[in-house]
Enzyme design. Sequence first.
Site, PDB file in Angstrom:
ATOM      1  N   GLU A 337       0.691  -1.074  -0.139  1.00 37.25           N
ATOM      2  CA  GLU A 337      -0.152  -0.104   0.112  1.00 37.25           C
ATOM      3  C   GLU A 337       0.906   1.187  -0.061  1.00 37.25           C
ATOM      4  O   GLU A 337       2.063   1.346   0.848  1.00 37.25           O
ATOM      5  CB  GLU A 337      -0.994  -0.033   1.260  1.00 37.25           C
ATOM      6  CG  GLU A 337      -0.396   0.058   2.487  1.00 37.25           C
ATOM      7  CD  GLU A 337      -1.520  -0.336   3.636  1.00 37.25           C
ATOM      8  OE1 GLU A 337      -2.523  -0.840   3.346  1.00 37.25           O
ATOM      9  OE2 GLU A 337      -1.177   0.399   4.831  1.00 37.25           O
ATOM     10  N   CYS A 338       0.490   2.246  -1.052  1.00 38.00           N
ATOM     11  CA  CYS A 338       1.099   3.533  -1.048  1.00 38.00           C
ATOM     12  C   CYS A 338       2.605   3.397  -1.253  1.00 38.00           C
ATOM     13  O   CYS A 338       2.950   3.009  -2.340  1.00 38.00           O
ATOM     14  CB  CYS A 338       1.052   4.335   0.378  1.00 38.00           C
ATOM     15  SG  CYS A 338       1.155   6.110  -0.165  1.00 38.00           S
ATOM     16  N   ALA A 339       3.662   3.513  -0.238  1.00 33.36           N
ATOM     17  CA  ALA A 339       4.937   3.521  -0.365  1.00 33.36           C
ATOM     18  C   ALA A 339       5.181   2.088  -0.945  1.00 33.36           C
ATOM     19  O   ALA A 339       5.960   1.776  -1.977  1.00 33.36           O
ATOM     20  CB  ALA A 339       5.698   3.764   0.784  1.00 33.36           C
ATOM     21  N   SER A 427      -1.889  -0.989  -3.790  1.00 37.56           N
ATOM     22  CA  SER A 427      -2.813   0.347  -3.955  1.00 37.56           C
ATOM     23  C   SER A 427      -2.212   1.323  -2.953  1.00 37.56           C
ATOM     24  O   SER A 427      -1.443   1.117  -2.413  1.00 37.56           O
ATOM     25  CB  SER A 427      -4.260  -0.067  -3.462  1.00 37.56           C
ATOM     26  OG  SER A 427      -5.197   0.941  -3.037  1.00 37.56           O
TER      27      SER A 427
END
Length: 462
Positions: A337-339, A427
Amino acid sequence: MSVPRVVVAAPTSNAGKTSVATGLVAALAARGAAVSPHKVGPDYIDPGYTGLAAGRPGRNLDPVLAGEERVVPLFLHGARGAEVAVVEGVMGLFDGATSPDVAPGFASTAHVARLLRAPVVLVVDAGAQAQSVAALVHGFATFDPTVRLGGVVLNRVGSDRHEQILREALGASGLPVLGAVRRLPELGTPSRHLGLVPAAERSAEALATVARLGEVVAGSVDLDAVLRLARTAPDLDVAPWDPAAEVTVVPGRPRIAVAGGPAFTFGYAENAELLAAAGAEVVPVDPLRDEALPEGTTGLVVGGGFPEVYAEQLSANEGLRADVAALAARGGPVAAECAGLLYLSRELDGHPMCGVLDAATAMSPRLTLGYRAAVAVTDSVLAAAGTRVRGHEFHRTHALPGAGATPAWQWSAAGAEGFVAGSVHASYLHLHWAGSPALPQRFVASCAARSRPDRSEQHAHR
């Protein structure tokens, strides 16, 4: 269950909540107290500082991400064995989530203080006011009678005379002044594009800052008065949250690596606890320093952080990048997620990454921030199609494309987002798995369904 507790709030953001809360935790801990640090809202960075001061994880209390009904159980879980708890608020005291599907004030500091039945210490930036401070405090004390203000800490006080004026102005308010902290610019914590620099990235410097904050608060705030106030909080007649009650044990004990280190500092402690409760062996991996995944790794979780700051170093660690790509290629479950999405991408700001996702990622001038109500588009190693979650976005990067041929999530504001490719789920959405325990359960089961690779197979991919 009885846990003495206070909520540290402020009329606005940037009034000094984090500095005062961190200093309060550090000062109480220096006196030998076992202090449990907490943070209202989704933010990962502030709990890093209070957690560093306490010597135990800073835990988030977010009614949006985890559910209103879990706030008190999660608080009691985090406060096990503590003599006092300090809960840092978010934004202004009454400022809540701005999502259209929640009521005004929902997930505000005031909301969480009501749920915890905790007294509030109001941190007031007094740097540019004198008698007006009384009107400000009076308004906050009377705006909502269900929120109990127990005292005031004056911050950024300019001089002895300034402090005297402020104390006299507040004399008739009925609220005690618990402390007055002088302007100390040298205690400022460095910031960048998403706020404060995480404590984990600053190591010795962060430790020194936290210790100094503790000294300042110990010399400026009546700690005994704060403890007396904390002890006025009534018992909470709720059982502590138990990760073992949220999931069932999956046979096979799959080994799941969880990314950490300076580049990946964003993660809720409960997420790893749920993986372990579901039967996983959870092991750390630092993508900046470790040249390979831990031996026997079956699955990988890569959470949030600042890989954009360390893009060159992450790219230079070719051994681990190849290991991650090999894990995904042979069907090892990966949740990012993200990073984590940035790390799995083809490149980040022109630096080669793991190449698991056919997407290029880069810094962006636009801040993307806010809660999201999302629905899983398809079955994946993390979520069954149709699973509904509440998550949070917080980034200044973008991915091109923003979604794969099979997206991870769908929400109205942005349409489809993220990537589901084979055994990979990636995501931008940050999730607190305590609010959706079916996710870690499914991920551990996905990992258990894979046979643990042997040593020779791992080395064959390096």
